[in-house]
Motif scaffolding. Structure first.
Motif, PDB file in Angstrom:
ATOM      1  N   GLY A  29      22.579   5.330  -9.105  1.00 17.44           N
ATOM      2  CA  GLY A  29      22.470   5.203 -10.538  1.00 17.44           C
ATOM      3  C   GLY A  29      21.669   6.353 -11.107  1.00 17.44           C
ATOM      4  N   GLU A  30      20.880   6.069 -12.133  1.00 11.47           N
ATOM      5  CA  GLU A  30      20.157   7.148 -12.796  1.00 11.47           C
ATOM      6  C   GLU A  30      18.777   7.435 -12.211  1.00 11.47           C
ATOM      7  N   VAL A  31      18.197   6.486 -11.445  1.00  8.12           N
ATOM      8  CA  VAL A  31      16.873   6.714 -10.849  1.00  8.12           C
ATOM      9  C   VAL A  31      16.881   6.317  -9.375  1.00  8.12           C
ATOM     10  N   PRO A  32      17.665   6.977  -8.519  1.00  5.60           N
ATOM     11  CA  PRO A  32      17.820   6.540  -7.124  1.00  5.60           C
ATOM     12  C   PRO A  32      16.754   7.024  -6.153  1.00  5.60           C
ATOM     13  N   ASN A  33      15.975   8.039  -6.540  1.00  5.27           N
ATOM     14  CA  ASN A  33      15.055   8.655  -5.588  1.00  5.27           C
ATOM     15  C   ASN A  33      13.999   7.670  -5.102  1.00  5.27           C
ATOM     16  N   LYS A  54       0.852  -1.184   0.000  1.00  6.20           N
ATOM     17  CA  LYS A  54       0.000   0.000   0.000  1.00  6.20           C
ATOM     18  C   LYS A  54       0.894   1.242   0.000  1.00  6.20           C
ATOM     19  N   THR A  55       0.405   2.303  -0.577  1.00  9.23           N
ATOM     20  CA  THR A  55       1.149   3.558  -0.603  1.00  9.23           C
ATOM     21  C   THR A  55       1.581   3.950   0.813  1.00  9.23           C
ATOM     22  N   GLY A  56       2.869   4.279   0.940  1.00  4.29           N
ATOM     23  CA  GLY A  56       3.401   4.678   2.228  1.00  4.29           C
ATOM     24  C   GLY A  56       4.055   3.563   3.027  1.00  4.29           C
ATOM     25  N   GLN A  57       3.807   2.319   2.650  1.00  8.27           N
ATOM     26  CA  GLN A  57       4.448   1.209   3.351  1.00  8.27           C
ATOM     27  C   GLN A  57       5.921   1.116   2.955  1.00  8.27           C
ATOM     28  N   SER A 113       9.065   4.544   1.726  1.00  6.37           N
ATOM     29  CA  SER A 113       7.661   4.952   1.690  1.00  6.37           C
ATOM     30  C   SER A 113       7.174   4.744   0.257  1.00  6.37           C
ATOM     31  N   ALA A 114       6.587   3.583   0.018  1.00  5.72           N
ATOM     32  CA  ALA A 114       6.261   3.194  -1.351  1.00  5.72           C
ATOM     33  C   ALA A 114       5.252   4.135  -1.998  1.00  5.72           C
ATOM     34  N   ALA A 115       5.444   4.354  -3.295  1.00  5.95           N
ATOM     35  CA  ALA A 115       4.546   5.183  -4.099  1.00  5.95           C
ATOM     36  C   ALA A 115       4.117   4.397  -5.330  1.00  5.95           C
ATOM     37  N   PRO A 116       2.942   4.685  -5.883  1.00  6.63           N
ATOM     38  CA  PRO A 116       2.488   3.966  -7.085  1.00  6.63           C
ATOM     39  C   PRO A 116       3.504   4.027  -8.235  1.00  6.63           C
ATOM     40  N   SER A 117       4.288   5.100  -8.311  1.00  7.24           N
ATOM     41  CA  SER A 117       5.296   5.228  -9.375  1.00  7.24           C
ATOM     42  C   SER A 117       6.412   4.197  -9.244  1.00  7.24           C
ATOM     43  N   GLY A 136      14.120 -11.626 -10.579  1.00  6.21           N
ATOM     44  CA  GLY A 136      13.258 -10.461 -10.485  1.00  6.21           C
ATOM     45  C   GLY A 136      12.234 -10.510  -9.372  1.00  6.21           C
ATOM     46  N   THR A 137      11.798  -9.304  -8.961  1.00 12.69           N
ATOM     47  CA  THR A 137      10.698  -9.123  -8.009  1.00 12.69           C
ATOM     48  C   THR A 137       9.676  -8.210  -8.670  1.00 12.69           C
ATOM     49  N   ARG A 138       8.445  -8.702  -8.783  1.00  9.18           N
ATOM     50  CA  ARG A 138       7.376  -7.891  -9.368  1.00  9.18           C
ATOM     51  C   ARG A 138       6.647  -7.194  -8.229  1.00  9.18           C
ATOM     52  N   LEU A 139       6.764  -5.869  -8.180  1.00 12.11           N
ATOM     53  CA  LEU A 139       6.199  -5.069  -7.097  1.00 12.11           C
ATOM     54  C   LEU A 139       5.048  -4.224  -7.617  1.00 12.11           C
ATOM     55  N   THR A 140       3.933  -4.285  -6.890  1.00  9.32           N
ATOM     56  CA  THR A 140       2.780  -3.445  -7.199  1.00  9.32           C
ATOM     57  C   THR A 140       2.478  -2.583  -5.984  1.00  9.32           C
ATOM     58  N   VAL A 141       2.388  -1.278  -6.188  1.00  8.44           N
ATOM     59  CA  VAL A 141       2.049  -0.355  -5.110  1.00  8.44           C
ATOM     60  C   VAL A 141       0.660   0.212  -5.399  1.00  8.44           C
ATOM     61  N   VAL A 142      -0.263   0.004  -4.456  1.00  4.74           N
ATOM     62  CA  VAL A 142      -1.654   0.435  -4.694  1.00  4.74           C
ATOM     63  C   VAL A 142      -2.022   1.599  -3.770  1.00  4.74           C
TER      64      VAL A 142
END
Lengths: 115, 116
Positions: free
Chosen positions: B58-62, B14-17, B80-84, B110-116
């Motif tokens: 790297g190029e996308v560390p944020n 979930k967002t924020g986890q 703090s996970a975000a949908p992006s 690989g790890t497939r991550l979904t943030v809702v």
């Protein structure tokens, strides 16, 4: 900056057809060039590589030649099988000033082979 | 079998986890890296390490943190996970940074991550 451009997919072929997936690159210096393959649900596997101009990488019937004059590294196979269905990534090593060890990947080309 | 092991394979947040993606290799590789794979964009480098105790962006560390306390392990933390950050994450290793640019990497599955 350095970049890799692959032909857009999906590419759909019949079994035993000839395969070409185009890859062109922009790079400073003398990068190594790679083809990686990703089968459904799996990670990327190194398919073949070439470390200098005019080198030919080959593996499992796939070939690609490092062409500096045309900045290309096209992937070819003489007779594809259903088991070759996968996503193929062209990549180059970034030996620029950043020195990160980074590989720069194309967007991937999906190959579907039908019986 | 020798290689790069990633866990978990799938995760929904979930967002924020927060969570940690694990990566371990048993090849005594000095160089390890994290990439994310997004449709139509290939793979992009998040963070990398050239040895125990040494990490860099790297190029996308944020939104991501890493540490390298041992040669074998290179975990990736989402504070703090975000949908992006919905993506497929790959860990990759090579004997050294120089060998990575000449000979390429060994990738995990690989790890497939979904943030809702």
């Amino acid at each position: 900056g350095n970049s890799v451009t692959q032909m857009e997919g999906p590419v759909t072929l019949s079994e035993e057809a000839f395969l070409t997936i185009n890859c062109t690159y922009t790079a400073t210096g003398y990068p190594s060039l790679f083809w990686y393959v990703q089968y459904p649900g799996e990670g990327l596997q190194l398919l073949l590589k070439a470390t200098k101009a005019d080198d030919k990488g080959s593996n499992k019937g796939f070939e690609a030649t490092y062409r500096k004059e045309t900045t290309s590294f096209h992937l070819e196979k003489g007779s594809v099988q259903v088991s070759d269905s996968a996503v193929y990534f062209c990549a180059l090593s970034d030996r620029g000033s950043s020195n990160t060890g980074k590989l720069i990947f194309g967007q991937g080309t999906t190959l579907q082979v039908k019986p | 079998n020798a290689g790069v092991t990633q866990t978990p394979k799938f995760q929904v947040l979930k967002t924020g986890q927060s969570m940690t993606l694990q990566c371990a290799q048993d090849m005594n590789h000095e160089y390890m890296s994290w990439y994310r794979q997004d449709p139509g964009m290939g793979l992009r480098l998040i963070h990398y390490s050239v040895g125990a105790g040494i990490t860099d962006q790297g190029e996308v560390p944020n939104g991501y943190n890493v540490s390298r306390s041992t040669t074998e392990d290179f975990p990736l933390r989402l504070l703090s996970a975000a949908p992006s950050q919905t993506s497929v994450y790959f860990c990759a290793s090579s004997a050294s940074r120089d060998r990575a640019t000449i000979y390429g990497y060994t990738f995990g599955s690989g790890t497939r991550l979904t943030v809702v």
